[in-house]
Design a protein around this motif. Structure first.
Motif: not given
Length: 296
Positions: A150-179
């Motif tokens: 249910k939470a994952l569905l909400e994350l998909k519908q509000n677009g935040q999952l795509n934002e996380l994927i773009a920020s952490y998975l598909t970009t070649g840029n080095e991000l500030e580590p999130f702990y």
């Protein structure tokens, strides 16, 4: 004179030890990757015939993995070897223990960005994804699985999952580590019964990453922060070895393993049977193909 003789003996002993150590490191290749000759280098998949393939340990025995990859690639392998960590997999490749390694596509492209001595052996792109990465749970944890879905569905519908994927998975840029200490959800007070324990291994970067001190960071932490906020549950990460991950799940040490392959039998409640050993949430990222890497 006596003192001089003792000092000379000590020096000779030290010199001999250094020579012995140098011979050992040269013989075993501890400090330098083994350089491949022209005959040993692989240019295409067909050249994997009569060679060794390696990869991370899964629930599939090495003998079964050999048969699977021979069927997939249309080659006859000398053998297949599995290893516990990605570092061990890479060392096996660089030391010449195996000629090629397989990794999920996302991990392959992350390694190619960060390890300059690797090269992909091209294979045809599949028509459809092979499976989805998801969270794995014990079969009796269906209620928690439904809450996570249910939470994952909400994350998909509000677009935040795509934002996380773009920020952490598909970009070649080095991000500030999130702990975990950066997670918003864990800044609230929760009881023990409102805590979810999530197992991570670092075996499938960049989906789950561990730093040099074995602390989880990146996508898995940011993802579970969002999920925890939606569910109003605290999230505690438990670092597991790849070998002990599944047994830790079955023993109840963790509520879920973050990165696990899902399939029809683990997703559809209608296919539940008493022999199934685990269930999964809906997928959060697709795995389209196995990628085979070798040395430049």
């Amino acid at each position: 004179m006596k003192g001089y003789i003792i000092t000379t003996k000590k020096k000779m002993t030290v010199i001999l030890l250094f020579i012995l150590f140098g011979c050992l490191t040269t013989a075993f290749g501890w400090f330098e990757p083994k350089k491949l000759t022209a005959e040993q280098k692989i240019e295409e998949i067909s050249e994997l015939s009569n060679r060794w393939l390696g990869g991370l340990q899964t629930k599939m025995p090495d003998t079964s993995a050999k048969i699977f990859f021979e069927s997939l690639l249309g080659v006859s392998l000398s053998g297949y070897r599995s290893f516990q960590t990605m570092d061990e997999v890479l060392y096996a490749l660089r030391s010449g223990t195996v000629s090629s390694i397989w990794v999920p596509d996302l991990t392959a492209y992350w390694l190619l960005r960060n390890q300059k001595d690797l090269r992909e052996l091209k294979t045809p792109d599949p028509q459809e994804e092979r499976f989805l990465f998801a969270l794995a749970l014990k079969p009796e944890k269906e209620q928690l699985r439904d809450e996570l879905n249910k939470a994952l569905l909400e994350l998909k519908q509000n677009g935040q999952l795509n934002e996380l994927i773009a920020s952490y998975l598909t970009t070649g840029n080095e991000l500030e580590p999130f702990y975990p200490e950066d997670m918003k959800v864990n800044q609230k007070q929760f009881s023990a019964k409102d805590t979810i324990y999530i197992g991570v291994t670092g075996a499938t970067p960049p989906l789950d990453l561990l730093d040099t001190q074995d602390r989880p960071y990146g996508f898995c932490v940011a993802f579970m922060d969002e999920i925890g906020q939606i569910m109003n549950r605290k999230v505690t990460f438990v670092v597991l070895s790849n070998e002990s991950a599944f047994s830790s799940l079955m023993s109840g040490r963790v509520d879920a393993i973050f990165c696990w392959g899902s399939g029809e039998s683990t997703l559809d409640p209608g296919t539940i049977d008493t022999k199934r050993s685990y269930i999964t949430t809906e997928g959060y990222y697709p795995m389209r193909k196995y990628v085979f890497l070798t040395l430049n």
